[in-house]
Design an enzyme around this catalytic site. Sequence first.
Site, PDB file in Angstrom:
ATOM      1  CB  CYS A 115      -0.927   0.014   1.213  1.00 51.42           C
ATOM      2  SG  CYS A 115      -2.319  -1.131   1.103  1.00 51.42           S
ATOM      3  CB  CYS A 206      -6.251  -6.503  -0.651  1.00 52.58           C
ATOM      4  SG  CYS A 206      -4.511  -6.738  -1.070  1.00 52.58           S
ATOM      5  CB  CYS A 231      -4.466   1.287   2.770  1.00 50.47           C
ATOM      6  SG  CYS A 231      -5.309   2.839   2.416  1.00 50.47           S
TER       7      CYS A 231
END
Length: 244
Positions: A115, A206, A231
Site C-alpha cells: 500500500c 485484497c 492502508c
Amino acid sequence: MSAFDLASFIANNKEDEAQKIIHNAMKAFDNIAISFSGAEDVVLIDMAVKANKNVKVFSLDTGRLHAETYRYIEQVRKHYNIKIDILSPDREALERFTQEKGLFSFFEDGHKECCGVRKVQPLKRKLATLNAWITGQRKDQSPGTRNVLAFAEKDSAFSTDEKDLFKFNPLANWSSEDVWNYIKMFDVPYNELHVKGFTSIGCEPCTRAVLPNQHEREGRWWWEESEHKECGLHIGNLIPTAQQ
C-alpha cells in the site's frame, strides 16, 4: 489566501451538515480536491458539483483494481462531466518492489509495504500540491481506527514544516445507511461490485465480498487482524487525536 482558522470553521459548522461543510471548505480553499474511490466519495462529488462546477477530483490507480472499479471511475467522470486526476505509483519504485517481493507479498508480510508503494506515495505527491482535501471517511467504517474522526482537521500525517494541510471529512457522522439513502434518492452512480456483496472496495487481491451481518471492513485484508485494516492513506487515524 489568509491563514485558515480551523477552530472558527468548526464553530461555524457545528451542525455538521455535510453539504454545508463541503460548500464552506471549497469556499475557504481554492486549492482543494476530493479523494475518490468508493460510494462515500461519489456522494461528496455529487454534493460538490451542485455547489461548484469546477470541483477537483483525484483517484488512485494502484494497478490492482477490479475491472468493475475502472469502469466505475469512467462512469463517474462522464456522469458529472468532470476531470478525474488518475494517480499511479512511481514506476521505478513499483518495479523494485515487485522484483524483490513478487506480486503477492502482502499475504505473508502484511499489506502496509505494498500500500505504501501503490497508494501512500502517490497520495503524498498529490497532497504536496494541495492546501486541503476532502475524504469520505466515516466513524463507523472502522471502529478501531476511525471512531474519533473530526469533520475538519489539520492533517498531521501529511502537513510539512513549510505548509499546513487540512482535511475535511463531511460524512464523519454518517452511517452506511445514510450513504445509500442518498445514492438512491439522487440516483448517484455506484460500483457494480456492491450488488455482488462487496461493501468496502479496494484492490482486487485484497478485497472480497462479505456475508450478511459482517462489518463492511471484514472484506478488506481479511487475513489480518481488524486493528490493522488501514492502508496508510489516513495515517492520522492511527495517531491519537483530540475529539472535535
